[in-house]
Design a protein around this motif. Sequence first.
Motif, mmCIF file in Angstrom:
data_model
loop_
_atom_site.group_PDB
_atom_site.id
_atom_site.type_symbol
_atom_site.label_atom_id
_atom_site.label_comp_id
_atom_site.label_asym_id
_atom_site.label_seq_id
_atom_site.Cartn_x
_atom_site.Cartn_y
_atom_site.Cartn_z
ATOM 1 N N LEU A 404 11.187 -7.271 14.794
ATOM 2 C CA LEU A 404 12.233 -6.391 14.274
ATOM 3 C C LEU A 404 13.586 -6.730 14.877
ATOM 4 O O LEU A 404 14.607 -6.768 14.172
ATOM 5 C CB LEU A 404 11.868 -4.934 14.563
ATOM 6 C CG LEU A 404 12.941 -3.879 14.253
ATOM 7 C CD1 LEU A 404 13.213 -3.828 12.756
ATOM 8 C CD2 LEU A 404 12.509 -2.508 14.755
ATOM 9 N N PHE A 411 12.763 -5.989 7.898
ATOM 10 C CA PHE A 411 12.032 -4.754 8.165
ATOM 11 C C PHE A 411 12.900 -3.554 7.812
ATOM 12 O O PHE A 411 13.035 -2.613 8.591
ATOM 13 C CB PHE A 411 11.619 -4.688 9.637
ATOM 14 C CG PHE A 411 10.689 -5.794 10.057
ATOM 15 C CD1 PHE A 411 9.320 -5.651 9.918
ATOM 16 C CD2 PHE A 411 11.190 -6.984 10.567
ATOM 17 C CE1 PHE A 411 8.459 -6.664 10.299
ATOM 18 C CE2 PHE A 411 10.339 -8.002 10.954
ATOM 19 C CZ PHE A 411 8.970 -7.853 10.813
ATOM 20 N N ALA A 414 9.650 0.284 7.216
ATOM 21 C CA ALA A 414 8.433 0.006 7.972
ATOM 22 C C ALA A 414 7.774 1.322 8.352
ATOM 23 O O ALA A 414 8.432 2.358 8.492
ATOM 24 C CB ALA A 414 8.739 -0.817 9.227
ATOM 25 N N ASN A 416 4.855 2.741 11.183
ATOM 26 C CA ASN A 416 4.025 2.423 12.326
ATOM 27 C C ASN A 416 3.665 3.699 13.079
ATOM 28 O O ASN A 416 4.267 4.761 12.883
ATOM 29 C CB ASN A 416 4.729 1.435 13.264
ATOM 30 C CG ASN A 416 6.000 1.988 13.866
ATOM 31 O OD1 ASN A 416 7.049 1.906 13.243
ATOM 32 N ND2 ASN A 416 5.924 2.559 15.056
ATOM 33 N N THR A 429 7.696 6.806 9.221
ATOM 34 C CA THR A 429 8.237 5.791 8.307
ATOM 35 C C THR A 429 9.702 5.589 8.639
ATOM 36 O O THR A 429 10.487 6.549 8.647
ATOM 37 C CB THR A 429 8.085 6.236 6.843
ATOM 38 O OG1 THR A 429 6.690 6.395 6.549
ATOM 39 C CG2 THR A 429 8.676 5.196 5.900
#
Length: 722
Positions: A404, A411, A414, A416, A429
């Motif tokens: 990133l 990105f 994204a 995670n 998000t």
Amino acid sequence: MPRWRPVGSFLASVLVVALAYGGAALLAVNLPGVQTIGASVWPASGIAIAALLLGGKRLWIAIPLGTQLFDWLDPSPTYWILGILGIAGATGQALIAHWLLKRVGFDRHFRRASDALKFLLLAALGATQISCTCGTLALVLQGLIPVEEYWSVRSSWWLGDTMGVLIFAPLILQVAAALRPDAATPRSPWPSDRPRRFVLGILLGLAIATTVAVFLSRVNADLGDYPIEYIPVLFVLWIAIQFDRRLAVLTSFLVAVIAIGGSSQGRGPFFAPKKVIIDGQVQVIEQVLTQGGETQGEARILQLQAFLGVTTSTALLLSSALGEQREAARSLRHNERKYRELVQNANSIIIKLDRDGKIVFFNEFAQDFFGYSESEILGQSPMGTIIPMTESTGRDLNEFFNHLLKQPEQFSHAENENQRRNGDRVWVTWSNKPIFDEAGQFEGILCIGTDTTEQRRISQELKLLNEQLETRVAERTQALQQQQEKAEYLLLNILPKPIADRLSQDVFPIADLFDDVTVLFADIVDFTSFAAERSPLEVVERLNGIFSCFDRLAEVYGLEKIKTIGDAYMAVGGLPVPRDDHAADVADMALAMQRAIGDYRKPDGSPFQVRIGIHAGSAVAGTIGLKKFIYDLWGDTVNVASRMESTGQANAIQVSEEVYGRLRDRYHLELRGRISVKGRGTMTTYWLLGKHGDEALGNGHFNSPSPAASNGAVSPSSGLFS
């Protein structure tokens, strides 16, 4: 609103502008003392341009009316050429100035420095070329001045109009802005706080006092060589820097009026005595204005005009530029405050990372969400604080974070797993936007996150439910398919496939005429007496075994089983799909049935016997009724075939003369003779003994027909259609 009101308002505006224009012109040339330098500052030109900028170009009619009013009231001689060209020049000057300023997007509130510059160049310096050109040309044509003086007079006229536009037009526009403010302009130009009002009062007082002191006093020769006239300008510029542009315009106007008034009386620095050296001696020369408007020092009037132009234009430009700067600063502070409030109070996680990946901004929502205070998190890396090293899915988030920082544009979006201070795992998000400085160098990343933990949980549950649903649908589909196949199998055991296909297409009823078919009837001999001595289950099992064998034979020879009733069996060849060899196939099946029945024994050990009849001809086949469909045959051929069976003998195959004609070349047939057939009278029939090439003819057949049968006197035995 009554219709006369707009017209009345317009006429009132025209009257006011005409009176102001004519009165200002009359005042400039008739006030004692002022008339001497009246042409040096012509206020009527500034009034005309300001009127059109405020009221629109429709007020142009007021300018010729004002000019005519001045001519009527002025005692000076009137010249028709000068009057016509003067009106044309004054009106054209104002209209051209209005048109030019509108074309370039001029704002009459002077909110930007560019507005002041446009006004100076287009209105004060550009449009004023029209009136001076027309007026001076009229003086030459009228014979009032020689041609040689055209350019000098034109320059003086132009400077007078320019000074009038510079001094009076901005003042009128700013007064109108104060009387009719818009959303971007405060109604009052005066400071709201007392300390600033006090400072403004002192500066305004000093500007007026110094102007009075400089321009209304007799300046001696010792001060005449010093630029003391610019002392008031310092206070004008100070007010322009510190306060509203309308106050700067007002101050410069007051200074100009006082300067003009003093200079018209021959006072001030521009008319101070001058020391000159004549014949080696210093002498003082007085600067005196004569009654005719000529002066011993015309350069002094030019100095006054230069002073007025510098003071008013500088104040206007400086106040507009600083006003624009102050407005931009206020707007910037307002936007910054709104941005900070928006960012801090947003219902989203907002984080800013520097180029090294350290957190440099962490909004309040992020603090509440992750459980870190700003002082605890700023300067820290997200890894190990709000981002775990490894996701619960096994993904290496440290590697992801390094990618990133190196390639943030890849990105932009994204998702995670993140972690809170208390160790809870949450899903976020992120929308990531790289930030670059003015040189285009990477400066950091702005990250805006949304908590998607609940949405992800719901999505996972929906995914699981969807998978379960798909599994159940697949199972149900397979079960339905099996049921359908089973139903089709059962249906095909009842009906021929072509007939079943037609019924599925809602073709009903079905009735087809076949010109040539072969019908077989078979009956198990003495089965009724057997059934009377056995249990129903044993009877059904034995009958099922025999008929299942017959069904397999029908399938082998391509015949269509029609039905069974009791111990009788019916089959047909040549339908539902017509064929040429159906009679031979039926004969082969009949012989096979004779052989197969011997494998089934009675309790006493004796074999079962079958009586078979065959006939060929036309028949109608189809389905009728609403329930429990069967495929059946109708017609004389069916009845005759049934009589062939019922009038036959045990373990014998009786065929009609029609069948004999089809089989005689390939099969062994024996004439039985003529017999009595119910509904048909007497018929010649034959016994089917076997097929040419069989080793044992008549195997399983009776020894020979009885004489009675040969003579056609055999009585019919019971059968399917007796």
